[in-house]
Structure formats: structure tokens, C-alpha cells
Design an enzyme around this catalytic site. Structure first.
Site, PDB file in Angstrom:
ATOM      1  N   ASP A  23       0.727  -1.395   0.167  1.00 34.97           N
ATOM      2  CA  ASP A  23       0.431   0.048  -0.114  1.00 34.97           C
ATOM      3  C   ASP A  23       1.059   1.429  -0.180  1.00 34.97           C
ATOM      4  OD1 ASP A  23      -2.839   1.517  -0.137  1.00 34.97           O
ATOM      5  OD2 ASP A  23      -3.214   0.949   1.964  1.00 34.97           O
ATOM      6  N   ASN A  71     -10.349  -3.433  -6.750  1.00 40.78           N
ATOM      7  CA  ASN A  71      -9.715  -2.434  -6.902  1.00 40.78           C
ATOM      8  C   ASN A  71     -10.000  -2.026  -8.808  1.00 40.78           C
ATOM      9  OD1 ASN A  71      -6.378  -3.654  -5.602  1.00 40.78           O
ATOM     10  ND2 ASN A  71      -7.863  -1.971  -5.034  1.00 40.78           N
TER      11      ASN A  71
HETATM   12  C1  FPP Z   1      -2.167   0.302  -3.020  1.00 41.66           C
HETATM   13  O1  FPP Z   1      -1.785   1.251  -3.740  1.00 41.66           O
HETATM   14  C2  FPP Z   1      -1.322  -0.330  -4.078  1.00 41.66           C
HETATM   15  C3  FPP Z   1      -2.022  -1.233  -5.401  1.00 41.66           C
HETATM   16  C4  FPP Z   1      -3.276  -1.120  -5.345  1.00 41.66           C
HETATM   17  C5  FPP Z   1      -1.839  -1.692  -6.449  1.00 41.66           C
HETATM   18  C6  FPP Z   1      -0.629  -2.858  -6.102  1.00 41.66           C
HETATM   19  C7  FPP Z   1       0.631  -3.018  -7.567  1.00 41.66           C
HETATM   20  C8  FPP Z   1       1.931  -3.052  -7.604  1.00 41.66           C
HETATM   21  C9  FPP Z   1       2.519  -2.267  -6.240  1.00 41.66           C
HETATM   22  C10 FPP Z   1       2.145  -3.579  -8.415  1.00 41.66           C
HETATM   23  C11 FPP Z   1       1.928  -4.691  -9.829  1.00 41.66           C
HETATM   24  C12 FPP Z   1       2.109  -5.759  -8.944  1.00 41.66           C
HETATM   25  C13 FPP Z   1       3.618  -6.721  -9.406  1.00 41.66           C
HETATM   26  C14 FPP Z   1       3.684  -8.221  -8.719  1.00 41.66           C
HETATM   27  C15 FPP Z   1       4.051  -6.149 -10.587  1.00 41.66           C
HETATM   28  P1  FPP Z   1      -2.807   2.672  -2.935  1.00 41.66           P
HETATM   29  O2  FPP Z   1      -2.807   2.820  -4.962  1.00 41.66           O
HETATM   30  O3  FPP Z   1      -3.682   2.337  -2.745  1.00 41.66           O
HETATM   31  O4  FPP Z   1      -1.822   3.668  -2.517  1.00 41.66           O
HETATM   32  P2  FPP Z   1      -2.445   4.755  -1.811  1.00 41.66           P
HETATM   33  O5  FPP Z   1      -3.360   3.713  -0.400  1.00 41.66           O
HETATM   34  O6  FPP Z   1      -1.319   6.541  -1.486  1.00 41.66           O
HETATM   35  O7  FPP Z   1      -3.970   5.777  -2.834  1.00 41.66           O
END
Ligand code: FPP
Length: 238
Positions: A23, A71
Site C-alpha cells: 500500500d 480495485n
Molecule cells: C495500493 O496502493 C497498491 C495497489 C492497489 C497495487 C499494488 C501493485 C503494484 C505494486 C504493482 C503491480 C504488482 C506486481 C506484482 C508487478 P494505493 O494505490 O492504494 O496507494 P494509496 O493508498 O497511497 O493511494
């Protein structure tokens, strides 16, 4: 206190299975005046480094939360960028072969684009014999949905109510045959599980850290592992 340690604890004190809720990518990007997609890109670079570290110190299973069933509510541009990152990631299987890493994808795969499903199938098949570490990518994953599909399978198999056991249901989850996560880490200062491994986390140790995922390093993981090593796990006993 600095949430970093230069060394991991001794091997016998390590978890067998670590779950990570990656996250904070969006906030990382926003703090730099960048689009959210750049945060995910930075986050995806961290993934390989953390997996290599797990393998090096001797953690045999890691599950990373890449895309939840919730998501899809994000803007199409962000969803497309996340799926593209996963495509790119799955196209780089030489790295997995070199590291002797097995790749599994946990989630409801039917709604995914056909090319991505095909890449997943190929990546899982090619790496099926690898033994150094198992890397689970939770993709279009939701813990409640996983339990529902497990229950549906039991019903389809004609299992009667009195035959239903925890073991039978566990065997019908995406993680069948794997140990439950001993430790679940959520960076970014949020304190919730967000539908991640709900069944499997019954006795997991939870650790919430303040670092954003794109800034997460092997030294942060070492810190988490030291915290884990100090915990006393009683599984309901005394
Ligand atoms: C949450 O951060 C993260 C995600 C929804 C996606 C995680 C995906 C990756 C790191 C990349 C793809 C994975 C691989 C295995 C290549 P957020 O967007 O909710 O952050 P925020 O809370 O700061 O808005």
C-alpha cells in the site's frame, strides 16, 4: 524508532509464509507531483528486490496483494496501468527460472483479459518445478470471494453439511497445500486487512509500518522479521 534493520533474524526464527499488502503507491506519487500510475511502477520495482531478499534469507512462501476484486472501482487509466505492470512482470519469466522461484496467481481469473490469463497459465506451468521460493501474486483477489468459491466447490462435490471441516474448505481455497501466512505486513500507515487472506490469517501476526510501499527496502523487511521473532504465538493456548 527507525523501522529498519541491517540483518535478518536467524533462520529458525523466520516465518514460513509472509503476506504483504503493498500500500501507499498513490501517496508516494502524489508527494512527488506524479500520476498515481508512476507510484505503481515504482512499487512494482520493489517487488523483485523483496522476493530476492526473502529467498536469500530462507523464507519459502510470500504472497503479495497486487490487485483486489475491489480495485476495478479505480479509474480505467489506473486499472489499465496496473494490468500492464502485471503483464510486463509475467513476461519476465527468465528471472524466475534463474532464481528457481515458483509463481502462483491467487484470485478469480475469468474476468481478466484473455492475454493476461494466458500469460498466467504459462508462467505457472513453466515455474511449477521450481523449489527455492513460492511467490503468490494475489490478483483480482478477495478473501470473502475466495471463501464463497470454496463453499460452492464443496456443494458441487456433494459434500454433506456434517462432512464439512476446516481442512476440507482450506483445500478448496487458492492457497490449498500451502502453510497459512505467519506474518502479514501492511506498510503505509493503514491498519486493516482489506479482504486479504481472511481465512488464512486467523492466527497470523500482523505488522503495520509507516513506510510507503515504493520506499520499502530489505532493511524494512528485516525490521518486520525482528518484530515477528519477538512475538509469542499461542494459537489460542496459554
Ligand atoms: C495500493 O496502493 C497498491 C495497489 C492497489 C497495487 C499494488 C501493485 C503494484 C505494486 C504493482 C503491480 C504488482 C506486481 C506484482 C508487478 P494505493 O494505490 O492504494 O496507494 P494509496 O493508498 O497511497 O493511494
Amino acid at each position: 524508532m527507525e523501522e529498519k534493520r541491517s540483518q535478518a533474524p536467524a533462520r529458525e526464527l523466520l516465518p514460513r509464509h509472509i503476506g504483504i499488502i503493498m500500500d501507499g503507491n498513490g501517496r508516494w506519487a502524489k508527494a512527488r507531483g506524479l500520476p498515481r500510475e508512476m507510484g505503481h511502477q515504482a512499487g512494482s520495482k520493489v517487488v523483485g528486490e523483496i522476493i530476492r531478499h526473502c529467498k536469500k534469507i530462507g523464507v519459502p512462501y510470500i504472497t503479495i496483494y497486487a490487485f483486489s476484486t475491489e480495485n476495478w472501482k479505480r479509474p480505467a487509466k489506473e486499472v489499465d496501468a496496473l494490468l500492464d505492470l502485471l503483464r510486463h512482470y509475467l513476461s519476465n519469466m527468465e528471472e524466475y527460472q534463474k532464481e528457481n522461484a515458483r509463481l502462483r496467481v491467487l484470485g478469480h481469473l475469468e474476468p481478466l483479459p484473455r492475454d493476461l490469463r494466458e500469460s498466467i497459465r504459462r508462467a505457472e506451468a513453466e515455474s511449477a518445478g521450481n523449489t527455492a521460493i513460492t511467490v503468490n501474486i494475489a490478483l483480482n483477489y478477495g478473501g470473502r470471494g475466495e471463501i464463497i468459491q470454496g463453499v460452492r466447490r464443496l456443494l458441487e462435490e456433494g459434500v454433506s453439511p456434517e462432512e464439512v471441516t476446516e481442512e476440507l474448505l482450506s483445500q478448496r481455497l487458492y492457497t490449498a497445500g500451502m502453510p497459512d501466512p505467519d506474518l502479514i505486513i501492511r506498510p503505509s500507515g493503514e491498519y486493516r486487512l482489506s479482504n486479504f487472506l481472511l481465512w488464512q490469517s486467523a492466527y497470523s501476526e500482523l505488522l503495520f509500518m509507516n513506510v510507503l510501499w515504493p520506499d520499502f527496502t530489505p532493511e524494512h523487511l528485516n525490521y518486520a522479521l525482528h518484530q515477528y521473532a519477538r512475538r509469542s504465538r499461542r494459537f489460542g493456548g496459554i
